[in-house]
Design a protein around this motif. Structure first.
Motif, PDB file in Angstrom:
ATOM      1  N   PHE A 157      35.687 -55.766  21.539  1.00 37.25           N
ATOM      2  CA  PHE A 157      35.354 -57.045  21.126  1.00 37.25           C
ATOM      3  C   PHE A 157      35.933 -57.156  19.775  1.00 37.25           C
ATOM      4  O   PHE A 157      36.247 -58.378  19.245  1.00 37.25           O
ATOM      5  CB  PHE A 157      33.715 -57.166  21.430  1.00 37.25           C
ATOM      6  N   GLN A 158      35.422 -56.286  19.076  1.00 38.92           N
ATOM      7  CA  GLN A 158      36.108 -56.495  17.393  1.00 38.92           C
ATOM      8  C   GLN A 158      37.576 -56.626  17.530  1.00 38.92           C
ATOM      9  O   GLN A 158      38.100 -57.484  16.618  1.00 38.92           O
ATOM     10  CB  GLN A 158      35.792 -55.131  16.561  1.00 38.92           C
ATOM     11  N   SER A 159      38.181 -55.979  18.244  1.00 43.47           N
ATOM     12  CA  SER A 159      39.704 -56.100  18.208  1.00 43.47           C
ATOM     13  C   SER A 159      39.977 -57.543  18.617  1.00 43.47           C
ATOM     14  O   SER A 159      40.819 -58.272  18.209  1.00 43.47           O
ATOM     15  CB  SER A 159      40.245 -55.099  19.230  1.00 43.47           C
ATOM     16  N   LEU A 160      39.214 -58.272  19.830  1.00 44.03           N
ATOM     17  CA  LEU A 160      39.467 -59.443  20.244  1.00 44.03           C
ATOM     18  C   LEU A 160      39.186 -60.316  19.065  1.00 44.03           C
ATOM     19  O   LEU A 160      39.963 -61.546  19.062  1.00 44.03           O
ATOM     20  CB  LEU A 160      38.691 -59.620  21.312  1.00 44.03           C
ATOM     21  N   LEU A 161      38.122 -60.196  18.263  1.00 44.70           N
ATOM     22  CA  LEU A 161      37.393 -61.067  17.459  1.00 44.70           C
ATOM     23  C   LEU A 161      38.673 -61.288  16.288  1.00 44.70           C
ATOM     24  O   LEU A 161      39.400 -62.285  15.786  1.00 44.70           O
ATOM     25  CB  LEU A 161      36.476 -60.684  16.542  1.00 44.70           C
ATOM     26  N   GLN A 162      39.335 -60.290  16.006  1.00 48.50           N
ATOM     27  CA  GLN A 162      40.446 -60.186  14.681  1.00 48.50           C
ATOM     28  C   GLN A 162      41.568 -60.753  15.426  1.00 48.50           C
ATOM     29  O   GLN A 162      42.320 -61.579  14.785  1.00 48.50           O
ATOM     30  CB  GLN A 162      40.884 -58.684  14.600  1.00 48.50           C
TER      31      GLN A 162
END
Length: 176
Positions: free
Chosen positions: A58-63
């Protein structure tokens, strides 16, 4: 027989340059949107696993979404500062009034898609509720934003590019 308009050589060169840049930037943005959609699908699969794995994805997607938004904003700024004023000048010179309506529709699409992307970013950053629920809500917003942007890029191309092609054809003395 169509109208015979004259498009000065300098304007035609500028129009051709703008059209090429529009096509290239749209191609890149559409590829990035497709990648975001693939990452969302991956995240949905990951959500069925451990929460730690899902949070990393999710954090990767957010970035990636933040990076995409920055690229989209740069594209929109270029359109608003350079491309659309040029098209508006052609519309106001009575060479192609279709640019006026197309420009308004495109501007409204930009605003709506931007609101959806910002809603995703706000939801993704929210501290409320369980992580899975927050992630699923955010993914839903991003999915809608990606769909809107895909449709927007397609319709922008379908509205502006045929008008530009007609103008360039008229300049070359061909019938549109």
């Amino acid at each position: 027989m169509g109208n015979s308009y004259s498009l000065e050589h300098a304007h035609a060169e500028e129009l051709a340059r703008i059209v090429e840049r529009l096509k290239e930037e749209h191609r890149i943005l559409q590829q990035r949107l497709q990648h975001l959609l693939e990452r969302m699908s991956h995240l949905l699969v990951t959500l069925s696993g451990t929460e730690v794995d899902a949070e990393d994805v999710f954090q990767s997607l957010l970035q990636e979404a933040c990076d995409f938004m920055a690229q989209l904003e740069a594209h929109e700024a270029w359109e608003e500062q350079e491309a659309f004023p040029f098209f508006a000048g052609l519309a106001h010179s009575d060479m192609e009034p279709g640019f006026t309506m197309a420009g308004w529709i495109i501007e409204e699409d930009h605003k709506q898609a931007g609101r959806m992307l910002r809603a995703f970013l706000e939801q993704a950053s929210a501290e409320e509720g369980p992580d899975r629920v927050r992630m699923i809500k955010a993914i839903s917003l991003l999915d809608v934003a990606c769909s809107m942007l895909t449709e927007h890029l397609t319709s922008e191309g379908e509205m502006l590019l045929p008008i530009a092609d007609r103008l360039l054809q008229r300049r070359d003395g061909r019938q549109a």
